[in-house]
Design an enzyme around this catalytic site. Structure first.
Site, short mmCIF file in Angstrom:
data_model
loop_
_atom_site.label_atom_id
_atom_site.label_comp_id
_atom_site.label_asym_id
_atom_site.label_seq_id
_atom_site.Cartn_x
_atom_site.Cartn_y
_atom_site.Cartn_z
N HIS A 34 0.84 -1.19 0.00
CA HIS A 34 0.00 0.00 0.00
C HIS A 34 0.88 1.25 0.00
O HIS A 34 2.09 1.17 0.25
CB HIS A 34 -0.92 -0.01 1.23
CG HIS A 34 -1.99 -1.06 1.15
ND1 HIS A 34 -2.98 -1.20 2.10
CD2 HIS A 34 -2.22 -2.04 0.22
CE1 HIS A 34 -3.78 -2.21 1.76
NE2 HIS A 34 -3.33 -2.73 0.63
N ARG B 153 -15.94 -4.78 -27.79
CA ARG B 153 -15.00 -5.59 -27.02
C ARG B 153 -14.55 -4.83 -25.79
O ARG B 153 -14.34 -3.61 -25.84
CB ARG B 153 -13.76 -5.94 -27.86
CG ARG B 153 -13.99 -7.04 -28.89
CD ARG B 153 -12.68 -7.35 -29.58
NE ARG B 153 -12.10 -6.13 -30.15
CZ ARG B 153 -11.71 -6.01 -31.42
NH1 ARG B 153 -11.82 -7.04 -32.24
NH2 ARG B 153 -11.19 -4.89 -31.87
N CYS C 280 -1.85 -1.21 7.39
CA CYS C 280 -0.96 -0.05 7.35
C CYS C 280 -0.89 0.66 8.68
O CYS C 280 0.13 1.25 9.01
CB CYS C 280 -1.42 0.91 6.26
SG CYS C 280 -1.07 0.27 4.63
N ALA D 13 -23.23 3.43 -27.07
CA ALA D 13 -23.12 4.26 -25.86
C ALA D 13 -24.48 4.78 -25.43
O ALA D 13 -24.77 4.89 -24.24
CB ALA D 13 -22.16 5.41 -26.12
N GLU E 205 1.25 3.73 2.04
CA GLU E 205 1.95 4.03 3.29
C GLU E 205 3.23 3.21 3.42
O GLU E 205 4.27 3.70 3.88
CB GLU E 205 1.05 3.72 4.50
CG GLU E 205 -0.24 4.52 4.54
CD GLU E 205 -1.41 3.79 3.86
OE1 GLU E 205 -1.18 3.20 2.77
OE2 GLU E 205 -2.52 3.82 4.40
N ARG F 295 -7.34 5.97 -22.01
CA ARG F 295 -7.51 4.60 -21.52
C ARG F 295 -6.58 4.27 -20.35
O ARG F 295 -6.86 3.34 -19.59
CB ARG F 295 -7.32 3.58 -22.65
CG ARG F 295 -5.90 3.44 -23.18
CD ARG F 295 -5.87 2.37 -24.26
NE ARG F 295 -6.36 1.09 -23.75
CZ ARG F 295 -7.10 0.23 -24.46
NH1 ARG F 295 -7.40 0.47 -25.70
NH2 ARG F 295 -7.49 -0.90 -23.91
N CYS G 115 -5.45 1.42 6.24
CA CYS G 115 -6.27 0.23 6.49
C CYS G 115 -5.94 -0.38 7.84
O CYS G 115 -4.86 -0.21 8.39
CB CYS G 115 -6.09 -0.78 5.35
SG CYS G 115 -4.42 -1.43 5.20
ZN ZN Z 1 -3.06 -0.26 3.82
#
Ligand code: ZN
Length: 299
Positions: A54, A188, A88, A237, A56, A176, A79
């Site tokens: 993560h 696709r 974390c 769309a 951190e 993208r 977290c």
């Molecule tokens: Zn974390």
């Protein structure tokens, strides 16, 4: 109150977090800056893909011993759960962090959140710093969490006759990289940045955008997709548009051909959308729009 240095560090953390867009899902894109006790940057990092460190942990590794008695500035609440990586909040405590500055509280915090646990351990915790700025990067992820389907952006071009057309390859390539999945002119569905996501955490569980668009999006969500770019034919769309499944529009307009007197006004933006930003870039005019607040956003 966050200091000026901490606010600047949060801006930096937000920018870093955006490098994770199109790679972290189903995890959120998060950035972190670690300051030493004198307010100097000693470590930075962002989450790249699920299953890996993560933000951190990256920032603390860079800081080493200089993190002791320092401040961790992180865009999303650290977290507090043992997932594929250790929590974390424990990494912050082990590093001797004295203060933690947080942009947004994690709505998925399990048990009690990391912020509460850090406070209980004696760490000074500040919450809500530059929350609106942080939300600009986390919005698609937060939106997906609420709707249980990916956040959908429709990208299109408006030609010299004022007609909506599929976006050219240059525009598709430009947009993208920051999304999990892209729908092309053949319906696709492919990964936004090929190979960007953690292989065990992410699967494009739908191969094409055919059938009921709501069902396809729900299937994509199950596979870990949190953001989708619609870069296909306008009629395809519009099926999503009609179903209320378009959350953002990004359109590029080329210089207009002279329109004759008495011709109908081109409809470059669907009803129910408000323009959020307009700017001129490389010969295009780019217009971004989101659903009007008066229109129900979550059908
Ligand atoms: Zn974390």
């Amino acid at each position: 109150m966050a200091s000026e240095i901490e606010t600047s560090a949060m801006r930096r953390a937000v920018v870093l977090s955006a490098f994770g867009l199109g790679g972290t899902s189903p995890n959120p894109p998060v950035g972190c800056v670690v300051l030493d006790r004198d307010g100097h940057v000693v470590g930075e990092g962002y989450h790249q893909r699920k299953g890996e460190a993560h933000a951190e942990v990256h920032a603390l590794a860079a800081a080493g011993d200089r993190a002791r008695d320092g401040t961790a500035v992180v865009t999303l609440e650290p977290c507090n759960h043992h997932g594929l990586t250790p929590p974390c909040r424990q990494a912050l405590l082990d590093a001797g962090i004295a203060r933690t500055v947080i942009g947004l509280i994690d709505p998925t915090s399990r048990e009690e959140g990391g912020a509460a646990r850090l406070r209980a351990a004696g760490v000074d915790v500040e919450i809500g710093v530059l929350a609106d700025t942080v939300r600009q990067v986390l919005h698609p992820w937060l939106h997906a969490l609420t709707t249980r389907r990916p956040h959908v952006t429709w990208l299109y071009e408006i030609d010299a006759q004022g007609q909506v057309t599929s976006p050219g390859e240059v525009l598709v390539q430009r947009h993208r990289t920051g999304v999990d999945a892209v729908v092309d002119v053949h319906d696709r569905i492919t990964e936004g940045r090929p190979g960007a996501h953690g292989p065990t955490a992410f699967t494009l569980s739908a191969g094409t955008m055919t059938g009921d668009p709501g069902d396809v999006l729900a299937t994509l969500y199950e596979g870990g997709t949190r953001s989708v770019l619609i870069a296909g034919r306008p009629d395809a769309a519009r099926r999503l548009l009609t179903a209320g499944l378009v959350d953002r529009i990004v359109s590029y307009t080329v210089p207009a051909a002279a329109s004759g007197v008495g011709t109908p006004v081109p409809t470059s933006l669907p009803e129910g959308f408000d323009i959020t930003t307009i700017d001129a870039t490389e010969g295009w005019v780019r217009v971004d729009a989101t659903p009007s607040p008066s229109r129900p956003r979550y059908p």
